[in-house]
Design a protein around this motif. Structure first.
Motif, mmCIF file in Angstrom:
data_model
loop_
_atom_site.group_PDB
_atom_site.id
_atom_site.type_symbol
_atom_site.label_atom_id
_atom_site.label_comp_id
_atom_site.label_asym_id
_atom_site.label_seq_id
_atom_site.Cartn_x
_atom_site.Cartn_y
_atom_site.Cartn_z
ATOM 1 N N THR A 149 19.951 -51.449 -2.516
ATOM 2 C CA THR A 149 19.622 -51.366 -1.090
ATOM 3 C C THR A 149 18.726 -52.528 -0.678
ATOM 4 O OG1 THR A 149 19.814 -48.962 -1.054
ATOM 5 C CG2 THR A 149 18.495 -49.966 0.693
ATOM 6 N N GLU A 150 17.705 -52.809 -1.488
ATOM 7 C CA GLU A 150 16.773 -53.889 -1.162
ATOM 8 C C GLU A 150 17.449 -55.253 -1.225
ATOM 9 O OE1 GLU A 150 13.407 -55.972 -0.092
ATOM 10 O OE2 GLU A 150 13.885 -53.838 0.076
ATOM 11 N N VAL A 151 18.205 -55.486 -2.287
ATOM 12 C CA VAL A 151 18.866 -56.785 -2.452
ATOM 13 C C VAL A 151 19.847 -57.035 -1.313
ATOM 14 C CG1 VAL A 151 20.469 -58.102 -3.880
ATOM 15 C CG2 VAL A 151 18.560 -56.888 -4.947
ATOM 16 N N LEU A 152 20.667 -56.045 -0.993
ATOM 17 C CA LEU A 152 21.649 -56.212 0.080
ATOM 18 C C LEU A 152 20.969 -56.448 1.422
ATOM 19 C CD1 LEU A 152 24.194 -53.431 -0.956
ATOM 20 C CD2 LEU A 152 24.554 -55.909 -1.066
ATOM 21 N N SER A 153 19.849 -55.784 1.647
ATOM 22 C CA SER A 153 19.107 -55.969 2.899
ATOM 23 C C SER A 153 18.571 -57.393 3.012
ATOM 24 C CB SER A 153 17.964 -54.963 2.981
ATOM 25 O OG SER A 153 17.148 -55.205 4.114
#
Length: 249
Positions: free
Chosen positions: A224-228
């Motif tokens: 979630t963090e990386v994609l954001s």
């Protein structure tokens, strides 16, 4: 009469010996550039300044371009005539799909490792975890995340399924560069640190009943963090890079 055999001296033509030295330098530069790209030092989409890199590595353009050609063949670098080289941008859809598979692999690895992880493998993971804690305490973010990934691979390997280990390593290589681009987020660094404490607790628990779910949750939070971060970087950076390339032509 005694004959003495002496080893023959092989003299390479000057042009060939120069070529061998160039190839040796190119291989070393390739390795260093690959790390710079994967760790986010050379961000996705960034133009590659050949002059600056030649000065950094203290080499001519010949071995540098040999290295860049190798990275182009690996898909890490793009080349356009009259424009030059740039770091390949990240594909958000491919990253999203890759993370979906990784979440499932993490859970599967945890479930298998809960039954198959040996005491010696756990001891090695514990030792590696101590190294990670030391890197966190010293603020060595790049080193921390490198050890972090080694721990994940060790847990997957501890599942005792070589096909799973190979598939996991291949897919992680696809998202490693994106993780490097997202590693600058200090709040996520702290969250990841706390989640790894929970992973270690699950590893130490008798029977390890929670390990699969804990690993999956950690993978989902990371994804979630990386994609954001990558989506935001693409939103802010793509127009600038396109304009910069047009201006350079």
């Amino acid at each position: 009469m005694t004959l003495i055999n002496t080893p023959a001296t092989v003299t390479l033509p000057l042009q060939k010996s120069l070529k061998l030295r160039t190839l040796g330098m190119a291989a070393e530069i390739t390795t260093r550039l690959r790390v710079m790209i994967e760790e986010g030092e050379l961000p996705p989409g960034e133009r590659i300044d050949e002059k600056a890199l030649c000065e950094m590595f203290d080499v001519s353009k010949t071995p540098l371009r040999e290295a860049l050609k190798t990275l182009v063949s690996e898909g890490l670098v793009l080349h356009r005539q009259y424009i030059g080289y740039r770091v390949a941008p990240l594909d958000l859809d491919e990253l999203r799909a890759t993370f979906e598979i990784l979440h499932g692999l993490e859970r599967m690895a945890g479930e298998l490792a809960s039954q198959r992880l040996t005491d010696s493998a756990l001891a090695a993971i514990e030792k590696k975890h101590e190294q990670m804690l030391d890197a966190h305490g010293k603020g060595l973010r790049t080193e921390y995340f490198r050890i972090n990934q080694q721990i994940h691979q060790m847990i997957v390997d501890g599942a005792g399924n070589p096909v799973l280990s190979s598939l996991y390593a291949t897919l992680m290589s696809k998202v490693h560069r994106a993780r490097g681009a997202a590693n600058a987020d200090l709040s996520r660094w702290q969250e990841s640190h706390e989640e790894h404490d929970r992973i270690m607790a699950a590893l130490r628990e008798p029977g390890r009943p929670q390990l699969g779910e804990v690993l999956k949750a950690h993978s989902e939070n990371t994804g979630t963090e990386v994609l954001s971060v990558v989506a935001e970087a693409i939103r802010l950076g793509e127009p600038h890079r396109r304009g910069h390339e047009i201006g350079a032509s």
